[in-house]
Design a protein around this motif. Structure first.
Motif, PDB file in Angstrom:
ATOM      1  N   GLU A  95       1.794   7.781   6.560  1.00  0.00           N
ATOM      2  CA  GLU A  95       1.728   8.092   5.135  1.00  0.00           C
ATOM      3  C   GLU A  95       2.667   7.196   4.353  1.00  0.00           C
ATOM      4  O   GLU A  95       3.765   6.871   4.808  1.00  0.00           O
ATOM      5  N   ILE A  96       2.231   6.803   3.158  1.00  0.00           N
ATOM      6  CA  ILE A  96       3.115   6.035   2.295  1.00  0.00           C
ATOM      7  C   ILE A  96       4.095   7.011   1.661  1.00  0.00           C
ATOM      8  O   ILE A  96       3.686   7.949   0.978  1.00  0.00           O
ATOM      9  N   ILE A  97       5.379   6.810   1.969  1.00  0.00           N
ATOM     10  CA  ILE A  97       6.358   7.777   1.468  1.00  0.00           C
ATOM     11  C   ILE A  97       7.114   7.247   0.263  1.00  0.00           C
ATOM     12  O   ILE A  97       7.722   7.989  -0.479  1.00  0.00           O
ATOM     13  N   ASP A  98       7.087   5.969   0.072  1.00  0.00           N
ATOM     14  CA  ASP A  98       7.870   5.421  -1.033  1.00  0.00           C
ATOM     15  C   ASP A  98       7.285   4.084  -1.442  1.00  0.00           C
ATOM     16  O   ASP A  98       6.795   3.319  -0.617  1.00  0.00           O
TER      17      ASP A  98
ATOM     18  N   GLY B 110       8.600   0.297   7.774  1.00  0.00           N
ATOM     19  CA  GLY B 110       8.430   1.585   8.441  1.00  0.00           C
ATOM     20  C   GLY B 110       8.800   1.460   9.893  1.00  0.00           C
ATOM     21  O   GLY B 110       8.745   0.354  10.441  1.00  0.00           O
ATOM     22  N   PRO B 111       9.131   2.568  10.526  1.00  0.00           N
ATOM     23  CA  PRO B 111       9.497   2.504  11.942  1.00  0.00           C
ATOM     24  C   PRO B 111       8.303   2.168  12.823  1.00  0.00           C
ATOM     25  O   PRO B 111       7.160   2.216  12.383  1.00  0.00           O
ATOM     26  N   SER B 112       8.615   1.872  14.046  1.00  0.00           N
ATOM     27  CA  SER B 112       7.573   1.527  15.006  1.00  0.00           C
ATOM     28  C   SER B 112       6.605   2.703  15.185  1.00  0.00           C
ATOM     29  O   SER B 112       7.028   3.854  15.257  1.00  0.00           O
ATOM     30  N   GLY B 113       5.342   2.396  15.203  1.00  0.00           N
ATOM     31  CA  GLY B 113       4.337   3.444  15.422  1.00  0.00           C
ATOM     32  C   GLY B 113       3.978   4.207  14.165  1.00  0.00           C
ATOM     33  O   GLY B 113       3.233   5.175  14.204  1.00  0.00           O
ATOM     34  N   SER B 114       4.471   3.740  13.011  1.00  0.00           N
ATOM     35  CA  SER B 114       4.211   4.501  11.788  1.00  0.00           C
ATOM     36  C   SER B 114       2.850   4.171  11.175  1.00  0.00           C
ATOM     37  O   SER B 114       2.393   4.864  10.277  1.00  0.00           O
ATOM     38  N   GLY B 115       2.204   3.115  11.660  1.00  0.00           N
ATOM     39  CA  GLY B 115       0.860   2.805  11.160  1.00  0.00           C
ATOM     40  C   GLY B 115       0.778   1.542  10.338  1.00  0.00           C
ATOM     41  O   GLY B 115      -0.252   1.272   9.709  1.00  0.00           O
ATOM     42  N   LYS B 116       1.833   0.718  10.362  1.00  0.00           N
ATOM     43  CA  LYS B 116       1.843  -0.507   9.558  1.00  0.00           C
ATOM     44  C   LYS B 116       0.731  -1.461   9.985  1.00  0.00           C
ATOM     45  O   LYS B 116      -0.029  -1.973   9.156  1.00  0.00           O
TER      46      LYS B 116
ATOM     47  N   VAL C 241      -3.967   7.338   2.547  1.00  0.00           N
ATOM     48  CA  VAL C 241      -3.262   6.181   1.990  1.00  0.00           C
ATOM     49  C   VAL C 241      -3.933   5.720   0.704  1.00  0.00           C
ATOM     50  O   VAL C 241      -5.148   5.516   0.670  1.00  0.00           O
ATOM     51  N   ASN C 242      -3.154   5.586  -0.341  1.00  0.00           N
ATOM     52  CA  ASN C 242      -3.637   5.011  -1.600  1.00  0.00           C
ATOM     53  C   ASN C 242      -2.789   3.785  -1.900  1.00  0.00           C
ATOM     54  O   ASN C 242      -1.567   3.858  -1.884  1.00  0.00           O
ATOM     55  N   LEU C 243      -3.478   2.677  -2.136  1.00  0.00           N
ATOM     56  CA  LEU C 243      -2.721   1.443  -2.339  1.00  0.00           C
ATOM     57  C   LEU C 243      -3.462   0.524  -3.297  1.00  0.00           C
ATOM     58  O   LEU C 243      -4.682   0.400  -3.230  1.00  0.00           O
ATOM     59  N   GLU C 244      -2.688  -0.066  -4.200  1.00  0.00           N
ATOM     60  CA  GLU C 244      -3.281  -1.067  -5.088  1.00  0.00           C
ATOM     61  C   GLU C 244      -2.434  -2.321  -5.014  1.00  0.00           C
ATOM     62  O   GLU C 244      -1.208  -2.249  -5.047  1.00  0.00           O
ATOM     63  N   VAL C 245      -3.100  -3.444  -4.885  1.00  0.00           N
ATOM     64  CA  VAL C 245      -2.367  -4.710  -4.872  1.00  0.00           C
ATOM     65  C   VAL C 245      -3.021  -5.641  -5.880  1.00  0.00           C
ATOM     66  O   VAL C 245      -4.242  -5.801  -5.877  1.00  0.00           O
TER      67      VAL C 245
ATOM     68  N   GLY D 116       9.933  -9.452  -0.972  1.00  0.00           N
ATOM     69  CA  GLY D 116       8.808  -8.881  -1.709  1.00  0.00           C
ATOM     70  C   GLY D 116       9.226  -8.388  -3.075  1.00  0.00           C
ATOM     71  O   GLY D 116      10.370  -7.983  -3.284  1.00  0.00           O
ATOM     72  N   GLU D 117       8.260  -8.393  -4.021  1.00  0.00           N
ATOM     73  CA  GLU D 117       8.555  -7.838  -5.334  1.00  0.00           C
ATOM     74  C   GLU D 117       8.444  -6.325  -5.257  1.00  0.00           C
ATOM     75  O   GLU D 117       8.927  -5.605  -6.116  1.00  0.00           O
ATOM     76  N   ARG D 118       7.701  -5.860  -4.220  1.00  0.00           N
ATOM     77  CA  ARG D 118       7.455  -4.429  -4.103  1.00  0.00           C
ATOM     78  C   ARG D 118       7.558  -4.096  -2.616  1.00  0.00           C
ATOM     79  O   ARG D 118       7.080  -4.868  -1.779  1.00  0.00           O
ATOM     80  N   ILE D 119       8.204  -2.985  -2.282  1.00  0.00           N
ATOM     81  CA  ILE D 119       8.313  -2.570  -0.890  1.00  0.00           C
ATOM     82  C   ILE D 119       7.580  -1.248  -0.717  1.00  0.00           C
ATOM     83  O   ILE D 119       7.833  -0.285  -1.440  1.00  0.00           O
ATOM     84  N   VAL D 120       6.642  -1.225   0.251  1.00  0.00           N
ATOM     85  CA  VAL D 120       5.887  -0.007   0.532  1.00  0.00           C
ATOM     86  C   VAL D 120       6.415   0.547   1.838  1.00  0.00           C
ATOM     87  O   VAL D 120       6.430  -0.150   2.852  1.00  0.00           O
TER      88      VAL D 120
END
Ligand SMILES: Nc1ncnc2c1ncn2[C@@H]1O[C@H](COP(=O)(O)OP(=O)(O)O)[C@@H](O)[C@H]1O
Ligand SMILES: [Mg+2]
Lengths: 428, 229
Positions: free
Chosen positions: B224-227, B45-51, B31-35, B214-218
């Protein structure tokens, strides 16, 4: 610092609140501690009282003394003359002479005694007439309220003088000055020359019957002998009134030993002398020092037994507390998770649960102290035993109860602190 | 514009692996993420996806198995339990789906909870708690117990608690999940208002309508971050 105190006050408040939420459970949990602490205090109070009593008694009897008493055996052989029985028992002239030669002895003071009614005007009271010597005052530590004790000259002149005990004075001369008044014993007149100070009442806790010496009346040995002779006359209950006449040379010897170290060996020598002089066990040797040692020994055993009971109930109480705290930790898993999530450190969680346990056990300790103070008071009231509550026993048991809280609180508190916050937050 | 300075979250190749005896669960993969500061981000994300796993790591409740994570320029990987607790206490505000209030404490006490671990004066805690109770619209419920409040009101208490320590970031794990649509919307309006006041916000949700705040949707799938848009 101020922050720390605020924080501490806050978690104490939370702790009390949580415990109050489960009043009955908290109360049942601390019962073990309550009884443990109560028995520690009660035990020490009773033990302390017993040894105080023993010390007082030793003071009354004289710690350097050996007391030898004549004992009338039930099987004392009697010869019957009409309605009168005649017997012989007790200490002999030969005993007196032989004991007197023991080098470690300072002095030997003999007595001859009888239970008699003491009369003054139309009043009368049962007392113990003690015929003795001037030295009796010193060996028995008798203080005088007014007047004087018997003297050597009184002995030589066979004076009909009497020194009366405190209780005798109280009942015969409640408001009068007794000095110079004439009292009557078996139709003989005696002049009161002194009144003894009040003495502590000796109870029977150390194993032998002692007299209440406040009912004693002291007269010169020589006077007593010339008036009353050597026969002890007692009435016998039965279908017809019978009399029993016993020839007794001496009733008691008070022996003062020169040094404390020599008391036990001296008493052994005395015992040997008496054994050879007497065929029967018609005497008794009392060593106040030995009584003290016995009392201390009894106290020690008492302490061990009750101490074990106290220790067991404290441990059981501690385990009970631990059990409840473990249940509490499980119940409050979610709360622990929340606190951790908002920033509580492990040590914060430990402090909270440890403090709660200590509050619990200290409350138990506090109730136990109240109970522990009450029990000895009841023992004193109903069993007549002296009890002494010492401040250090209260301090000790409070410390113990806090200690139990810490000891048995550590494990549940650590368990709480080491829960995984994420798991704890999910706990239903 | 100075990007580096107002970067609140920086995640590089973060992985989370749960060991369940024989089986390993890869809850997060690479996972790569910048905020940035003052951003409002939705995670879907669906249930169990790691949110939740991701949010727990962001909120310093958990540590990544691999990869690096900087929060407000602090490397989280190197911190021990005490330091993580302190970070949570000072920089993080958490809001959960099931509110997670302490039932024995009233509204004010629940809101003030994070502050007692800072040794702050009782009066000051109460003042701050009252301020945030008013801010979330619970000025008239300050001495109620959580059980005496509706779901929406309880969530407002939770939000006030998450704000009381003035965190650098507010995290919500499906904060509207237990609420009806209308109440959920009210809560999101409150969160939106907080964002406008300058708070950085990350919200997990199933609901696309909520995500739209949100201004941005992850978007996450299987760890995995898919979008990202
Ligand atoms: N403590 C844990 N131990 C083992 N597996 C876990 C744990 N927490 C989460 N998982 C697993 O990791 C994956 C991601 O879970 P989670 O982050 O809770 O998903 P989401 O919040 O998106 O529903 C799931 O397969 C879940 O079963
Ligand atoms: Mg989740």
């Amino acid at each position: 610092m101020k922050g720390k105190i605020n924080y501490l006050l806050r978690i104490i408040k939370i702790g009390i609140k949580n415990l109050y939420l489960h009043k009955l459970r908290s109360f049942l949990t601390i019962l073990g501690i309550v009884f443990g602490v109560a028995s520690v205090i009660a035990m020490l109070a009773i033990g302390e009282g017993a040894s105080f009593e023993a010390r007082e008694k030793i003071k009354e009897l004289g710690s350097q003394n050996i007391i030898i008493r004549s004992v009338k055996l039930p099987e004392t052989r009697m010869t019957q003359e009409a309605t009168t029985f005649v017997g012989v028992y007790g200490l002999l002239e030969s005993d007196y002479k032989m004991i007197k030669t023991i080098p470690s002895i300072d002095i030997i003071v003999p007595t001859w005694e009888m239970k008699e009614e003491i009369r003054y005007m139309e009043k009368g009271i049962q007392g113990r007439v003690v015929c003795t010597y001037p030295e009796y005052k010193d060996v028995m530590n008798i203080g005088l309220e007014v007047g004087r004790f018997l003297t050597q000259i009184d002995m030589e002149l066979l004076q009909p003088y009497a020194v009366i005990g405190y209780s005798i004075r109280k009942s015969l001369f409640p408001s009068e000055d007794p000095i110079g008044k004439t009292i009557t014993i078996r139709n003989y007149n005696f002049k009161v020359i002194g009144v003894a100070k009040e003495r502590g009442i000796i109870t029977e806790t150390t194993g032998f019957t002692a007299e209440d010496v406040n009912f004693d009346i002291y007269i010169p040995f020589t006077t007593g002998r010339s008036y009353f002779g050597e026969f002890e006359i007692t009435s016998k209950q039965g279908p017809i009134m019978r009399w029993e006449r016993n020839w007794v040379k001496y009733h008691r010897f008070i022996v003062k030993v020169s040094e404390t170290d020599k008391i036990l060996t001296t008493s052994a020598i005395i015992e040997n002398i008496l054994k050879t002089n007497h065929k029967k066990d018609d005497y008794e040797i009392l060593v106040p020092l030995q009584l003290l040692m016995q009392a201390e020994h009894t106290k020690r055993i008492f302490n061990i037994v009750l101490g074990s009971i106290a220790a067991i109930s404290l441990v059981v109480g501690g385990i009970g507390i631990m059990n409840i705290m473990l249940a509490t930790v499980t119940e409050r898993t979610r709360e622990i998770g929340i606190r951790r999530a908002v920033g509580a450190k492990r040590k914060d969680i430990i402090s909270q649960f440890l403090l709660e346990t200590v509050i619990l056990s200290a409350t138990g300790g506090f109730i136990g102290i109240i109970l522990g103070i009450l029990i000895p008071k009841l023992v004193t009231k109903f069993a007549g035993m002296t009890t002494i509550i010492t401040w250090w026993s209260i301090l000790l048991s409070f410390t113990i109860s806090v200690g139990v809280g810490i000891t048995f609180g550590i494990y549940p508190a650590r368990k709480a602190a080491y829960l995984d916050p994420i798991q704890a937050l999910r706990y239903e | 514009m100075n990007d580096k300075n107002n970067l609140i979250i920086l995640m590089k190749n973060v992985e989370k692996i749960y060991n369940l005896g024989q089986v390993q669960v890869h809850a997060l993969k690479n996972v790569n993420l910048e905020v940035k500061e003052k951003e409002h981000i939705s995670i879907m994300g669906p249930s169990g996806s790691g949110k939740t796993t991701l949010l727990n790591i962001i909120g310093c409740l958990d540590k990544p198995t691999n990869g690096t994570y900087f929060l407000d320029s602090v490397n989280i990987n190197q911190l021990d339990d005490n330091q993580l607790s302190e970070i949570r206490n000072k920089k993080i505000g958490f809001v959960f789906q099931n509110y997670n209030l302490i039932p024995q404490l009233n509204v004010i006490e629940n809101i003030g909870l994070p502050l007692i671990y800072r040794g702050i004066d009782e009066k000051e805690i109460e003042e701050k708690a009252k301020y945030y109770a008013n801010l979330v619209g619970l000025g008239d419920r300050m001495y109620h117990r959580p059980t005496e409040l509706s779901g929406g009101q309880q969530q407002r208490v939770a939000i006030a608690r998450a704000l009381v320590n003035e965190p650098v970031i507010l995290l919500g794990d499906e904060p509207t999940g237990n609420l009806d649509t209308k109440t959920g919307k009210e809560i999101m309006e409150l969160i939106k208002k907080l964002n406008e006041m300058g708070r950085t916000i990350i919200i997990i949700t199933h609901d696309p309508k909520i995500a739209e705040y949100g201004e941005r949707i992850v978007k996450i799938l299987d760890g995995e971050i898919i979008d990202e848009r």
